[in-house]
Design a protein around this motif. Structure first.
Motif, PDB file in Angstrom:
ATOM      1  N   LYS A   1      16.046 -53.686  -8.446  1.00  0.00           N
ATOM      2  CA  LYS A   1      16.687 -54.991  -8.621  1.00  0.00           C
ATOM      3  C   LYS A   1      15.744 -55.968  -9.322  1.00  0.00           C
ATOM      4  O   LYS A   1      16.174 -56.793 -10.142  1.00  0.00           O
ATOM      5  N   GLN A   2      14.463 -55.870  -9.019  1.00  0.00           N
ATOM      6  CA  GLN A   2      13.485 -56.721  -9.680  1.00  0.00           C
ATOM      7  C   GLN A   2      13.423 -56.424 -11.173  1.00  0.00           C
ATOM      8  O   GLN A   2      13.433 -57.332 -12.010  1.00  0.00           O
ATOM      9  N   GLN A   3      13.371 -55.126 -11.512  1.00  0.00           N
ATOM     10  CA  GLN A   3      13.308 -54.736 -12.919  1.00  0.00           C
ATOM     11  C   GLN A   3      14.569 -55.151 -13.674  1.00  0.00           C
ATOM     12  O   GLN A   3      14.498 -55.567 -14.834  1.00  0.00           O
ATOM     13  N   GLU A   4      15.705 -55.059 -12.998  1.00  0.00           N
ATOM     14  CA  GLU A   4      16.964 -55.479 -13.616  1.00  0.00           C
ATOM     15  C   GLU A   4      16.937 -56.976 -13.929  1.00  0.00           C
ATOM     16  O   GLU A   4      17.377 -57.407 -15.000  1.00  0.00           O
ATOM     17  N   ALA A   5      16.405 -57.767 -13.014  1.00  0.00           N
ATOM     18  CA  ALA A   5      16.302 -59.212 -13.226  1.00  0.00           C
ATOM     19  C   ALA A   5      15.331 -59.533 -14.362  1.00  0.00           C
ATOM     20  O   ALA A   5      15.582 -60.438 -15.171  1.00  0.00           O
ATOM     21  N   HIS A   6      14.245 -58.785 -14.453  1.00  0.00           N
ATOM     22  CA  HIS A   6      13.280 -58.997 -15.537  1.00  0.00           C
ATOM     23  C   HIS A   6      13.900 -58.681 -16.888  1.00  0.00           C
ATOM     24  O   HIS A   6      13.713 -59.416 -17.869  1.00  0.00           O
TER      25      HIS A   6
ATOM     26  N   ALA B   1      17.108 -58.773 -17.622  1.00  0.00           N
ATOM     27  CA  ALA B   1      18.126 -59.783 -17.905  1.00  0.00           C
ATOM     28  C   ALA B   1      17.485 -61.068 -18.424  1.00  0.00           C
ATOM     29  O   ALA B   1      18.009 -61.709 -19.351  1.00  0.00           O
ATOM     30  N   ALA B   2      16.344 -61.442 -17.849  1.00  0.00           N
ATOM     31  CA  ALA B   2      15.642 -62.642 -18.303  1.00  0.00           C
ATOM     32  C   ALA B   2      15.101 -62.444 -19.719  1.00  0.00           C
ATOM     33  O   ALA B   2      15.184 -63.348 -20.559  1.00  0.00           O
ATOM     34  N   ALA B   3      14.554 -61.267 -19.993  1.00  0.00           N
ATOM     35  CA  ALA B   3      14.063 -60.974 -21.346  1.00  0.00           C
ATOM     36  C   ALA B   3      15.221 -60.996 -22.345  1.00  0.00           C
ATOM     37  O   ALA B   3      15.070 -61.482 -23.483  1.00  0.00           O
ATOM     38  N   ASP B   4      16.383 -60.516 -21.930  1.00  0.00           N
ATOM     39  CA  ASP B   4      17.570 -60.532 -22.797  1.00  0.00           C
ATOM     40  C   ASP B   4      17.988 -61.960 -23.123  1.00  0.00           C
ATOM     41  O   ASP B   4      18.504 -62.226 -24.216  1.00  0.00           O
ATOM     42  N   ALA B   5      17.772 -62.886 -22.174  1.00  0.00           N
ATOM     43  CA  ALA B   5      18.139 -64.281 -22.400  1.00  0.00           C
ATOM     44  C   ALA B   5      17.183 -64.968 -23.372  1.00  0.00           C
ATOM     45  O   ALA B   5      17.584 -65.829 -24.166  1.00  0.00           O
TER      46      ALA B   5
END
Length: 232
Positions: A77-82, A84-88
């Protein structure tokens, strides 16, 4: 990853622990120069790092980019959030716009910026780290204590998660960061070692609701996430 046009630079800017006067001149310059400002946003909508920066730098007219990070201990879940933030952040860099991500304390210490930096740097985007005053240095100053003496090691330990455990017995000074959630257990471990009297603690250093304890002998209550304990 190859790019044919000039890319924006992704800056990680440490804004210190809370007191806006602790922002460096370089931090202010970079924040004011970047057209896009990113920062972690809590579930309640707070962007603490940007709120601090706004008191020291002129951030009018900037594009604000909230980034969301999970508090879960689940690594996936942490990696997924990272990601997603990089995608933004990525579209702004691809358009040639510099992005400054405001980070509490110093950008190299328990910093979410570094996860995004690793992702975007691997894709060929330029990344620059701008150091800030670490929270534990501000805490030591608030307590009026030296962290190290000649030949004395200094250990920075995460107070959350599994807690410090046996690392408390390392020689030298110890810093327990983000100790709020584990505070009762940490208090118990310090009491077992008869260290309550020499342990100092600051909750929300430089932020609203700051509380300072030169000793934990009276076992003050604490639940704040930004709780730092010093064991010199």
């Amino acid at each position: 990853m190859e790019h044919s046009k000039k890319l924006g630079t992704f800056y990680g800017v440490g804004v210190g622990p809370g007191d806006p006067e602790l922002l460096t001149l370089k931090a202010v310059r970079v924040l004011e120069a970047c057209p896009v400002l990113a920062a972690p946003q809590t579930a309640s909508g707070e962007m603490t790092a940007l709120s601090i920066a706004r008191q020291a730098a002129d951030l009018e007219g900037k594009t604000l980019l909230p980034l969301y990070f999970t508090m879960s201990r689940d690594r996936a879940k942490q990696q997924e959030a990272h990601r997603a933030a990089a995608d933004a952040v990525r579209p702004y860099l691809e358009a040639g716009q510099d992005v400054a991500m405001a980070i509490l304390g110093d950008v190299s210490i328990f910093s979410t910026y570094c996860y995004l930096m690793d992702i975007l740097k691997a894709e060929g985007f330029p990344c620059v780290m701008v150091p800030g005053v670490p929270s534990f240095c501000a805490v030591a100053a608030r307590l009026g204590r030296s962290l190290t003496e000649a030949n004395t090691p200094l250990h920075i330990l995460p107070g959350g998660g599994e807690g410090p455990g046996e690392t408390l017995d390392l020689p030298g000074s110890k810093i327990l960061m983000k100790s709020g959630k584990n505070y009762p257990r940490i208090l118990e471990e310090l009491e077992q070692r008869d260290w309550l009297d020499r342990a100092g603690m600051v909750e929300n250093c430089g932020l609203p609701g700051e509380r300072v304890f030169s000793s934990l002998k009276e076992k003050p209550e604490s639940s704040g996430y930004f709780t730092t304990i010093i064991l010199p």
